[in-house]
Structures are given as C-alpha cells and as structure tokens.
Design an enzyme around this catalytic site. Structure first.
Site, PDB file in Angstrom:
ATOM      1  N   GLY A  11      13.341 -11.386   9.519  1.00  0.00           N
ATOM      2  CA  GLY A  11      13.013 -11.277   8.608  1.00  0.00           C
ATOM      3  C   GLY A  11      12.630 -12.030   7.803  1.00  0.00           C
ATOM      4  N   SER A 123      27.701 -15.683   1.873  1.00  0.00           N
ATOM      5  CA  SER A 123      26.202 -15.377   0.588  1.00  0.00           C
ATOM      6  C   SER A 123      26.919 -15.434  -0.352  1.00  0.00           C
ATOM      7  CB  SER A 123      25.822 -13.586   0.575  1.00  0.00           C
ATOM      8  OG  SER A 123      25.453 -12.849  -0.497  1.00  0.00           O
ATOM      9  N   GLU A 125      27.217 -12.924  -2.211  1.00  0.00           N
ATOM     10  CA  GLU A 125      28.049 -11.848  -2.668  1.00  0.00           C
ATOM     11  C   GLU A 125      29.406 -12.398  -2.426  1.00  0.00           C
ATOM     12  OE1 GLU A 125      26.420  -8.644  -3.801  1.00  0.00           O
ATOM     13  OE2 GLU A 125      25.231  -9.570  -4.587  1.00  0.00           O
ATOM     14  N   TYR A 147      29.012  -5.215   1.680  1.00  0.00           N
ATOM     15  CA  TYR A 147      28.344  -6.123   2.586  1.00  0.00           C
ATOM     16  C   TYR A 147      28.647  -7.438   1.937  1.00  0.00           C
ATOM     17  CZ  TYR A 147      24.455  -9.306   2.112  1.00  0.00           C
ATOM     18  OH  TYR A 147      24.212 -10.949   2.219  1.00  0.00           O
ATOM     19  N   ARG A 182       9.635 -11.290   1.079  1.00  0.00           N
ATOM     20  CA  ARG A 182      10.909 -10.871   0.859  1.00  0.00           C
ATOM     21  C   ARG A 182      10.791  -9.270   0.976  1.00  0.00           C
ATOM     22  NH1 ARG A 182      16.399 -11.073   0.421  1.00  0.00           N
ATOM     23  NH2 ARG A 182      17.349 -11.337  -1.784  1.00  0.00           N
TER      24      ARG A 182
END
Ligand code: NAP
Ligand code: F7E
Length: 336
Positions: A11, A123, A125, A147, A182
């Site tokens: 990633g 994260s 998030e 997520y 990204r």
C-alpha cells in the site's frame, strides 16, 4: 541489524515505510497476500532489498509462521481494507481484516515474539462525528462507518494488549495522509489524476460527491517517520499525527486545477453515488504530543502536497506517452 515486519507493504504507507527503514539500516520483511495480479508497483524502488513473505491478516497460521521464522524486532501493522466508501458495501470483510486482523496479529505476537515492538495503524476516522475540535489522543471516538468501527476495535485491542501483557504496543492515530502513491479511489488522488487526464485530453469531467467535507491532510512520506519514532521510545504510548490544519475537498480542487491554469467549476460535477450513508464532516488534529515527545514535524504543507500530486500525475502521463512513442520508433532509434 534490526528486523522489521511490515504488513500492508504494497500500500501507500507500506512502500514509504519500507524505504525509510531500509535507509535506517533495517532488514525489512514484507508481508503480502497472494494476488492473481502482482501489486508490487509501489515497491519498485526497493523490491530487490526487501524479503517478501506470503501472509494474510485473515489467516492466523500464516502470521504465527512468519513471526516464528523471522523473529522481527519491530512489527508495523499497516494492512487493512482501508477505503471508507467500500466498508459500507463490505462491512463484514472490513471487520474481519481491519478489526479482527489486529487481534490476530497481536495474539500471534504475544505467543511467538512477546518482546517485539508493535505499531497499529489507527485512524482519525475513529473520531468520526467529532466531539471536540481539534481532536487529540483523549478525544472520545464516534466512528461513522464500518471502517471507523473496525479501527476503533483494533485501537482498543492494541491498548488492551499493552495493559494486559505489558507488551510494547502503540497506536498511531494518523489523520489523512496522501502522496503520488495514493490509491486512485481516494478523493485527493482522484482529483490530481483527473486534472492530469483533463490536461492530456483523456477526460472532460470529474464526478465527485461531498465537496464540503474537511480533512487534515498531510504527506505520507512525513507520516511514516512518526510510526518509526513511536517504536523508539522508553514507553509505548498512542499519538495523534496531523498537520493541525483543515481544508475542504473544494479547496483541494481549487489548488489542483489552478496548478494547470484551470478553474475546477468548469469540470467538476456532483454525483450522488459518491456520497456516504454517514459522513465525517470535519477532521482537524492536534499533534502537540507527537511534536513534543517524538520531535516529529511535517515538512510538506497543504499547497505543496496538492501540487506534488498534480505534478506527479502529469509526469506519469508524459512518461507513458514518451514510452509509447519510443516503442513506435524503428529499433535502433528507440534503443538510443
Ligand atoms: P492502502 O494503500 O489501502 O494499503 C492497504 C494494504 O493492506 C495493502 O498493502 C493491502 O494489500 C493490504 N491488505 C488488505 N487486506 C489484507 C489482508 N487481508 N491481509 C494482508 N494484507 C492486506 O492503505 P494506506 O493508505 O497505505 O494506509 C496504511 C494503513 O494506515 C491502513 O491500515 C489504513 O487503514 C491506515 N490509515 C491510513 C490513513 C491514510 O490517510 N492513508 C490514515 C489513517 C490510517 P493488497 O495490495 O493485497 O490489497
Ligand atoms: O474521502 C469526500 C468523502 O475516500 C475524503 C482513508 O485513508 O483517510 C481516508 O479516508 C472525503 C470524504 O478518504 C469523493 O465523502 C467527495 O469526506 O479520500 P477519502 P477518507 O474517507 O477520509 C482516513 C484517515 C483513513 O483512515 C482511511 O483509510 O472526500 N469525497 N467526493 C470523496 N471521496 C472519494 N473517495 N471519492 C469521491 O468522489
């Protein structure tokens, strides 16, 4: 020589972290899951210097085997189903990998290499519908997607293993970080790639969702340095990593299109397919603890990041065209 195991090495962050650790003299063991098509494109700068091992966060036995064979000193758990939008369509898979995957790896570490230092990719998030602005380490979590929920599970699992078993386990609560590497599905890269596509006449519109959401965006190459620093301290702790600035998707579009002398209003169309069932409207991190205790500072600012991404996508297209043109030349000329 220290050995580091990186999961999620194919990633964005994994590729930057692998290069950084190699530069610091580490042996890098790179865990990849088996794929029908190779996903090592981001590792082109370091593929010949890392040791690839096959494993999957869904397969406990693969994790135990890798730890037993390589006995890493440091473990960076970056693997995840990381795309928030997809997590609404694949909530159970996301929970399996992004949530339960963390405890599978922590349990393997506890049983096989309990002295190893462990980094979990938490994260922003997790803050979701934010309870305070800016968000810091002790801001309550209120995730807004499967997520985010899975990341909260992984985060608390990491804290719990540290508290229960005295393991050196840290969570880095990283705010959005981007780069030319990204994935194309994330909004920043979708925009920078579209700007380049428009300049090269490959597309004439860019369909986006909510332009008013705000994010604290930094450069991935800066953020992976904080991950490494977290594992070099006397005591394992959790840290927010952020730039302490927030910008809307609209501002990202403005600067990206300005970079090539265009105005985003002439190209961007709103498509409700890109809206989410629940949105994270505003993220803004307070990275004071990371600055003070780790000595970490971001080096790339918001405008620098947007321009870097647009320039890279323009260059990528230019290189592709040159390669195609070279390929169409007679043999001797193409080789020169
Ligand atoms: P990314 O580009 O989406 O990379 C995710 C990696 O996880 C890929 O290497 C992927 O491998 C691997 N993976 C997925 N499922 C797996 C499984 N079952 N077993 C093993 N590997 C698996 O993510 P990123 O942006 O580099 O982010 C790295 C980590 O930080 C992720 O955990 C993400 O959730 C978290 N994070 C990211 C940000 C950000 O802004 N980038 C912010 C906070 C936290 P394949 O190539 O095989 O798909
Ligand atoms: O969305 C809005 C969208 O998908 C950012 C992951 O790395 O960072 C990332 O999660 C914002 C959202 O990233 C489109 O609604 C508008 O408000 O680029 P994104 P994300 O959801 O913030 C966190 C920190 C992670 O941990 C995650 O792994 O942009 N948006 N229009 C759009 N987003 C996308 N993807 N596509 C659009 O067309």
């Amino acid at each position: 020589m220290k050995t580091a195991l990186i999961t999620g090495v194919t990633g964005q962050d994994g590729s930057y972290l692998a290069e950084h650790l190699l530069d610091l003299g580490y042996k890098v063991v790179a865990m990849m899951r088996r794929s029908a098509t190779p996903s090592t494109e981001r590792l082109s700068n370091c593929l010949d210097r890392i040791e690839i091992v096959n494993g999957d966060l869904i397969d406990q036995s693969s994790l135990m085997r890798i730890l037993a064979e390589h006995k890493p000193d440091e473990i960076y758990n970056l693997a995840a189903q990381s795309f928030v939008h997809s997590s609404f369509h694949e909530p159970i898979h996301t929970g399996e990998v992004t949530g339960l995957g963390v405890i599978r790896l922590l349990e393997a570490v506890r049983l096989v290499v309990p002295e190893a230092r462990f980094y979990q990719a938490s994260s922003s998030e997790m803050f979701g519908k934010v309870h305070e602005v800016p968000q810091k380490e002790d801001t309550p979590f209120h995730p807004r997607s499967p997520y985010g929920v899975a990341k909260v599970y992984g985060h608390w699992a990491t804290v719990n293993y540290r508290e229960s078993y005295d393991m050196y386990a840290c969570s880095g609560i990283l705010f959005n970080h981007e780069s030319p590497r990204r994935g194309l599905e994330f909004v920043t890269r979708k925009i920078s790639d579209a700007v380049a596509g428009i300049v090269f006449g490959e597309q004439d519109k860019l369909a986006l969702g909510n332009l008013d959401a705000k994010r604290d965006w930094g450069f991935a190459g800066d953020y992976i340095k904080a991950m490494h620093l977290m594992l070099q301290q006397d005591e394992a702790k959790d840290y927010v990593v952020a730039t302490n600035e927030t910008h809307s998707i609209r501002e990202f579009c403005t600067i990206a299109f300005e970079r090539v002398g265009l105005e985003y209003e002439d190209f961007v169309v709103i498509d409700p397919r890109f809206y989410r069932p629940a949105e994270v409207e505003l993220l803004l991190g307070d990275a004071t603890k990371a600055r003070e205790e780790l000595g970490w500072e971001p080096e790339v600012d918001f405008r620098g990041l947007v321009e870097m991404m647009v320039d890279s996508d323009l260059q990528r297209r230019l290189d592709r065209r040159l390669t195609v043109q070279k390929g169409s030349l007679p043999g001797a000329m193409a080789a020169s």
